[in-house]
Design an enzyme around this catalytic site. Structure first.
Site, short mmCIF file in Angstrom:
data_model
loop_
_atom_site.label_atom_id
_atom_site.label_comp_id
_atom_site.label_asym_id
_atom_site.label_seq_id
_atom_site.Cartn_x
_atom_site.Cartn_y
_atom_site.Cartn_z
N SER A 161 -9.00 59.89 0.18
CA SER A 161 -8.46 60.69 1.27
C SER A 161 -8.24 59.78 2.47
O SER A 161 -8.90 58.75 2.61
CB SER A 161 -9.45 61.81 1.65
OG SER A 161 -9.07 62.44 2.86
N TYR B 255 -18.09 64.06 4.00
CA TYR B 255 -16.96 63.86 3.07
C TYR B 255 -16.33 62.49 3.31
O TYR B 255 -16.03 61.75 2.37
CB TYR B 255 -15.94 64.97 3.29
CG TYR B 255 -14.76 64.96 2.35
CD1 TYR B 255 -14.94 65.22 0.99
CD2 TYR B 255 -13.47 64.73 2.81
CE1 TYR B 255 -13.86 65.23 0.12
CE2 TYR B 255 -12.39 64.73 1.95
CZ TYR B 255 -12.58 64.99 0.61
OH TYR B 255 -11.52 65.00 -0.26
#
Length: 322
Positions: A171, A183
């Site tokens: 990401s 995350y």
């Protein structure tokens, strides 16, 4: 030294142009008779990729956390019940599931062997560092980092044998964070694992690619919106003594507004994943993001940390403790 900089820049641009021309001119891979295993196919990118690869002619092993769930059943229906797509139970945190997946793949290998592993499974949540218990950090590390490593180690012998591809879902959040540091941490870690693996696998003819999506929250549903009440109820007494409900509400509103802006066109990311698996010259990294997201990555990569901190602090400036 500086006098040579324009020449070096020109050479670099020439090499990039030649590489792009080579990518366009080379023949793409023939999918028939090649197997690919994908993790996290219950929904999101994994689900879409499994269907796309099946339509292209690959033999697809679709790993699902819940093989009897709605997502897995829908996947089988959408594939038309064809024998080239098999749904299997695959919890990437369980070594037993990974071993069983490898045995299934070995017993159903098509004639051209095992071509690709797509480490797509992942989880996400929102919260400041002190808001999350240690158990949550351990779970995220086990799924997002160790899960990908676990499947990669299991299938490396097959990938080396058939000179295949390994694709990892990362990401742009690997570069910066806006309220979801847990995350971001896992994606930054998996990128470093990929960087080492990519160099080590070159001598075997195995190519390693990283997919870096921007905000596709509405495509994947990996991160559902969170209410301030949900967050507050999970805070320890120590954290409640530091933060107030108004602050938590503002942070929740801020993060949920980001989620609501996410793209619904998940096929853009799937296009990049397919290219990573089928291109004769795949990229090491595929960044699939909006211009403003790419600009943030650019600032983070090229400017001093204090500049990026200032940018992100400004974005969070409306959120006050009192």
């Amino acid at each position: 030294m500086w006098a040579a900089a324009p020449v070096l820049l020109l050479l670099l641009l020439l090499l990039l142009l030649l590489a792009r021309l080579a990518r366009r001119g080379a023949a793409r891979l023939e999918p028939a008779g090649r197997a690919v295993l994908i993790t996290g196919c219950d929904s999101g990118f994994g689900h879409l990729l499994a269907l796309r690869l099946h339509r292209l002619g690959f033999t697809v092993f679709a790993g699902c956390l819940c093989p009897g769930g709605d997502g897995a059943r829908r996947l089988q229906r959408e594939a038309g019940g064809a024998g080239r797509l098999r749904v299997l139970r695959l919890d990437v945190t369980r070594a037993r599931d990974v071993r069983a997946a490898k045995e299934l793949v070995l017993s159903h290998l098509p004639e051209r062997g095992f071509w690709g592993l797509v480490n797509n499974a992942g989880i996400s949540t929102f919260g400041e560092t002190g808001w999350l218990p240690m158990e949550t950090y351990e779970k995220f590390a086990d799924v997002n980092i160790l899960g990908s490593i676990r499947t990669t180690l299991a299938f490396l012998p097959l990938l080396r044998k058939y000179k295949g591809r390994i694709v990892f879902m990362s990401s742009i959040i690997a570069y910066f964070t806006l309220g979801n540091g847990i995350y971001s941490m896992t994606k930054a870690a998996i990128e470093k694992f990929c960087d080492a693996l990519r160099l080590e696998m070159k001598k075997f003819g195995v190519q390693v690619c990283i997919i870096q999506p921007g905000n596709y929250a509405r495509s994947t549903k990996i991160q559902p919106p969170l209410s301030a009440e949900e967050i507050w109820s999970e805070l320890s007494e120590e954290e409640k003594a530091v933060y107030n409900k108004e602050y938590v509400q503002e942070r929740a509103n801020f993060f949920n507004s980001i989620l609501s802006e996410g793209s619904t066109n998940g096929s853009e990311v799937v296009d990049a994943m397919v290219d990573a698996l089928t291109s004769p010259a795949p990229k090491a990294r595929y960044m699939v993001a909006k211009l403003k997201e790419k600009a943030l990555v650019f600032v983070c990569a090229l400017f001093p940390t204090v500049v990026m901190d200032s940018v992100l602090s400004y974005a969070l400036s409306k959120v006050k403790l009192a």
